[in-house]
Design a protein around this motif. Sequence first.
Motif, PDB file in Angstrom:
ATOM      1  N   ALA A 274       7.022 -24.547  -1.813  1.00 49.81           N
ATOM      2  CA  ALA A 274       6.391 -24.292  -0.513  1.00 49.81           C
ATOM      3  C   ALA A 274       5.602 -25.505  -0.016  1.00 49.81           C
ATOM      4  O   ALA A 274       4.948 -25.435   1.021  1.00 49.81           O
TER       5      ALA A 274
ATOM      6  N   VAL B  74       2.421 -17.018  -0.472  1.00 51.32           N
ATOM      7  CA  VAL B  74       3.187 -17.151  -1.714  1.00 51.32           C
ATOM      8  C   VAL B  74       3.021 -15.875  -2.529  1.00 51.32           C
ATOM      9  O   VAL B  74       1.899 -15.424  -2.772  1.00 51.32           O
TER      10      VAL B  74
ATOM     11  N   GLU C  98       7.266 -21.955  -7.226  1.00 52.48           N
ATOM     12  CA  GLU C  98       7.091 -21.404  -5.883  1.00 52.48           C
ATOM     13  C   GLU C  98       6.096 -22.230  -5.066  1.00 52.48           C
ATOM     14  O   GLU C  98       6.350 -22.552  -3.903  1.00 52.48           O
ATOM     15  N   LEU C  99       4.956 -22.574  -5.659  1.00 58.49           N
ATOM     16  CA  LEU C  99       3.966 -23.388  -4.941  1.00 58.49           C
ATOM     17  C   LEU C  99       4.529 -24.768  -4.616  1.00 58.49           C
ATOM     18  O   LEU C  99       4.357 -25.258  -3.498  1.00 58.49           O
TER      19      LEU C  99
END
Length: 108
Positions: A30, A94, A26-27
Motif C-alpha cells: 500500500a 489496511v 500489505e503495508l
Amino acid sequence: MELSKKMRTIQQNRALHLYFTQLAQELNGAGLDMRKTLKPEIAIPWSPETIKEYIWRPVQMAQLQKQSTTELTSGEITKIWETLNRHLGESFGVYVPFPSEESLMEKV
C-alpha cells in the motif's frame, strides 16, 4: 471482560508470525513504509520483525503490560489483533485477517 487464560498454542504462535509477515506485505504494497507509518525522515520497508517490534509489541505493552509474545494467552492475542486491525483500517485502509488453521496448513 475475561480473557482466556489458556496459553497460546504452537499453531497460534505460527499464526501470529504469519500475521506479521502478511501485514508487512500489505503495508509495503500500500506504499505505507515505516516512514509513512512511524518515522517521516527515512523510507524503511516493513518486515515481520519490524511489525512485531514497532506495531505489535507497543500495543501489547500498552494493553497488557507484557513484554514478550510468549507470555500471551489465546484471548490476549485476539484482543491485540482487534486493536491493531481497527487502527490500521481506520487510519490507513489496511486490513489483514488473522491467519486461520487453513492458511497455516497452506504454508506447510
